[in-house]
Write a protein that holds these residues in place. Structure first.
Motif, PDB file in Angstrom:
ATOM      1  N   LYS A 124       1.043  -1.209   0.049  1.00  0.00           N
ATOM      2  CA  LYS A 124      -0.127  -0.071  -0.050  1.00  0.00           C
ATOM      3  C   LYS A 124       0.854   1.341  -0.155  1.00  0.00           C
ATOM      4  O   LYS A 124       1.907   1.134   0.614  1.00  0.00           O
ATOM      5  CB  LYS A 124      -0.890   0.092   1.415  1.00  0.00           C
ATOM      6  N   SER A 125       0.465   2.299  -0.758  1.00  0.00           N
ATOM      7  CA  SER A 125       1.084   3.599  -0.833  1.00  0.00           C
ATOM      8  C   SER A 125       0.489   4.469   0.226  1.00  0.00           C
ATOM      9  O   SER A 125      -0.750   4.550   0.105  1.00  0.00           O
ATOM     10  CB  SER A 125       1.068   4.091  -2.136  1.00  0.00           C
ATOM     11  N   PHE A 126       1.225   5.355   1.009  1.00  0.00           N
ATOM     12  CA  PHE A 126       0.593   6.214   1.898  1.00  0.00           C
ATOM     13  C   PHE A 126       0.805   7.544   1.433  1.00  0.00           C
ATOM     14  O   PHE A 126       1.341   8.186   0.745  1.00  0.00           O
ATOM     15  CB  PHE A 126       1.816   6.306   3.269  1.00  0.00           C
ATOM     16  N   GLY A 127      -0.416   8.386   1.705  1.00  0.00           N
ATOM     17  CA  GLY A 127      -0.764   9.630   1.359  1.00  0.00           C
ATOM     18  C   GLY A 127      -2.082   9.962   1.561  1.00  0.00           C
ATOM     19  O   GLY A 127      -2.929   9.117   1.395  1.00  0.00           O
ATOM     20  N   ILE A 128      -2.257  11.208   1.965  1.00  0.00           N
ATOM     21  CA  ILE A 128      -3.452  11.721   2.448  1.00  0.00           C
ATOM     22  C   ILE A 128      -4.181  12.225   1.311  1.00  0.00           C
ATOM     23  O   ILE A 128      -5.570  12.037   1.078  1.00  0.00           O
ATOM     24  CB  ILE A 128      -3.440  12.919   3.538  1.00  0.00           C
ATOM     25  N   SER A 129      -3.662  13.017   0.446  1.00  0.00           N
ATOM     26  CA  SER A 129      -4.575  13.894  -0.801  1.00  0.00           C
ATOM     27  C   SER A 129      -5.196  12.681  -1.650  1.00  0.00           C
ATOM     28  O   SER A 129      -6.077  13.029  -2.257  1.00  0.00           O
ATOM     29  CB  SER A 129      -3.266  14.590  -1.621  1.00  0.00           C
ATOM     30  N   SER A 130      -4.600  11.840  -1.737  1.00  0.00           N
ATOM     31  CA  SER A 130      -5.251  10.747  -2.913  1.00  0.00           C
ATOM     32  C   SER A 130      -6.600  10.336  -2.267  1.00  0.00           C
ATOM     33  O   SER A 130      -7.538   9.650  -3.042  1.00  0.00           O
ATOM     34  CB  SER A 130      -4.384   9.212  -2.919  1.00  0.00           C
ATOM     35  N   ALA A 131      -6.807  10.171  -0.924  1.00  0.00           N
ATOM     36  CA  ALA A 131      -8.252  10.187  -0.399  1.00  0.00           C
ATOM     37  C   ALA A 131      -9.307  10.877  -1.052  1.00  0.00           C
ATOM     38  O   ALA A 131     -10.472  10.588  -1.327  1.00  0.00           O
ATOM     39  CB  ALA A 131      -8.164  10.228   0.992  1.00  0.00           C
ATOM     40  N   LEU A 132      -9.055  12.182  -1.437  1.00  0.00           N
ATOM     41  CA  LEU A 132      -9.959  13.253  -1.973  1.00  0.00           C
ATOM     42  C   LEU A 132     -10.063  12.468  -3.340  1.00  0.00           C
ATOM     43  O   LEU A 132     -11.171  12.483  -3.853  1.00  0.00           O
ATOM     44  CB  LEU A 132      -9.620  14.452  -2.062  1.00  0.00           C
ATOM     45  N   ARG A 133      -9.065  12.151  -3.985  1.00  0.00           N
ATOM     46  CA  ARG A 133      -9.532  11.335  -5.426  1.00  0.00           C
ATOM     47  C   ARG A 133     -10.441  10.348  -5.320  1.00  0.00           C
ATOM     48  O   ARG A 133     -11.158  10.176  -5.983  1.00  0.00           O
ATOM     49  CB  ARG A 133      -8.120  11.228  -6.160  1.00  0.00           C
ATOM     50  N   HIS A 134     -10.255   9.710  -4.397  1.00  0.00           N
ATOM     51  CA  HIS A 134     -10.904   8.226  -4.235  1.00  0.00           C
ATOM     52  C   HIS A 134     -12.476   8.582  -4.023  1.00  0.00           C
ATOM     53  O   HIS A 134     -13.088   8.060  -4.395  1.00  0.00           O
ATOM     54  CB  HIS A 134     -10.427   7.307  -3.042  1.00  0.00           C
ATOM     55  N   ALA A 135     -12.607   9.801  -2.948  1.00  0.00           N
ATOM     56  CA  ALA A 135     -13.938  10.028  -2.494  1.00  0.00           C
ATOM     57  C   ALA A 135     -14.569  10.546  -3.572  1.00  0.00           C
ATOM     58  O   ALA A 135     -15.701  10.304  -3.964  1.00  0.00           O
ATOM     59  CB  ALA A 135     -13.830  11.111  -1.434  1.00  0.00           C
ATOM     60  N   CYS A 136     -13.776  11.396  -4.466  1.00  0.00           N
ATOM     61  CA  CYS A 136     -14.554  11.801  -5.961  1.00  0.00           C
ATOM     62  C   CYS A 136     -14.808  10.741  -6.776  1.00  0.00           C
ATOM     63  O   CYS A 136     -15.951  10.895  -7.323  1.00  0.00           O
ATOM     64  CB  CYS A 136     -13.766  12.925  -6.498  1.00  0.00           C
ATOM     65  N   ALA A 137     -14.008   9.998  -6.918  1.00  0.00           N
ATOM     66  CA  ALA A 137     -14.411   8.789  -8.019  1.00  0.00           C
ATOM     67  C   ALA A 137     -15.530   8.148  -7.440  1.00  0.00           C
ATOM     68  O   ALA A 137     -16.170   7.557  -8.164  1.00  0.00           O
ATOM     69  CB  ALA A 137     -13.269   7.937  -8.116  1.00  0.00           C
TER      70      ALA A 137
END
Length: 187
Positions: A31-44
């Motif tokens: 798994k890759s750690f990063g907080i900003s990617s969660a916004l992309r996942h939520a939008c998707a």
């Protein structure tokens, strides 16, 4: 035990604990750690638009949404039950400099003279909260991730783009703190 949680932890304890998230995430399934990617996942997940950027299997990364939700819930718990009622300790030289800008309240993590709803409608508040927020979001997208993703995960994996991004984050932070922020605070 509760008193230990309420106090800031020294770098030599907090740093390794943060650093241990990298091997833990790699062991848990690369798994890759990063907080900003969660916004992309939520939008998707929530925006059924025909946008190429959101066309991917976001369910494979749903763990990241739970990770960010845990950070959010932890923040709520901390703010309501674990806050240290003492004034935030600030270096005396910095405190003297900030007093010149009218910042004297250190009862909160962010001085109330800077971040409050009324301040949003001033030039200084608008620049710091709205324009600053936009620039952080734009920079995160432009750099392909946030400081936590690049500086913690990317550098640990010896990724060249993460080294470049982290150097740019640091240069930008130094320029902001030493040159641009004093101009904004003096408004």
């Amino acid at each position: 035990m509760l008193e230990i949680i309420k106090e800031p932890w020294p770098w030599y304890i907090a740093g390794p604990l943060i650093g241990l998230t990298v091997p833990a995430l790699l062991i848990m399934g690369n798994k890759s750690f990063g907080i900003s990617s969660a916004l992309r996942h939520a939008c998707a997940a929530c925006v059924p638009a025909n946008i190429d950027f959101f066309k991917y299997d976001w369910q494979k990364e749903a763990w990241n949404l739970f990770f960010v939700l845990g950070i959010f819930i932890g923040g709520i718990i901390t703010a309501n039950f674990l806050m240290n009622p003492s004034e935030i300790i600030v270096n005396p030289e910095l405190k003297a400099e900030l007093t010149g800008y009218g910042i004297t309240d250190y009862s909160n993590l962010v001085p109330k003279q800077l971040m409050n709803f009324e301040n949003l409608f001033t030039i200084r508040g608008f620049i710091m909260m709205v324009i600053g927020g936009f620039l952080v979001g734009f920079g995160t997208r432009y750099a392909g991730g946030c400081t936590s993703g690049h500086a913690i995960m990317g550098l640990s994996n010896l990724q060249w783009p993460s080294l470049v991004a982290t150097i740019c984050f640091m240069i930008g932070g130094f320029l902001m703190a030493n040159f641009i922020l004093p101009l904004i605070l003096s408004m």
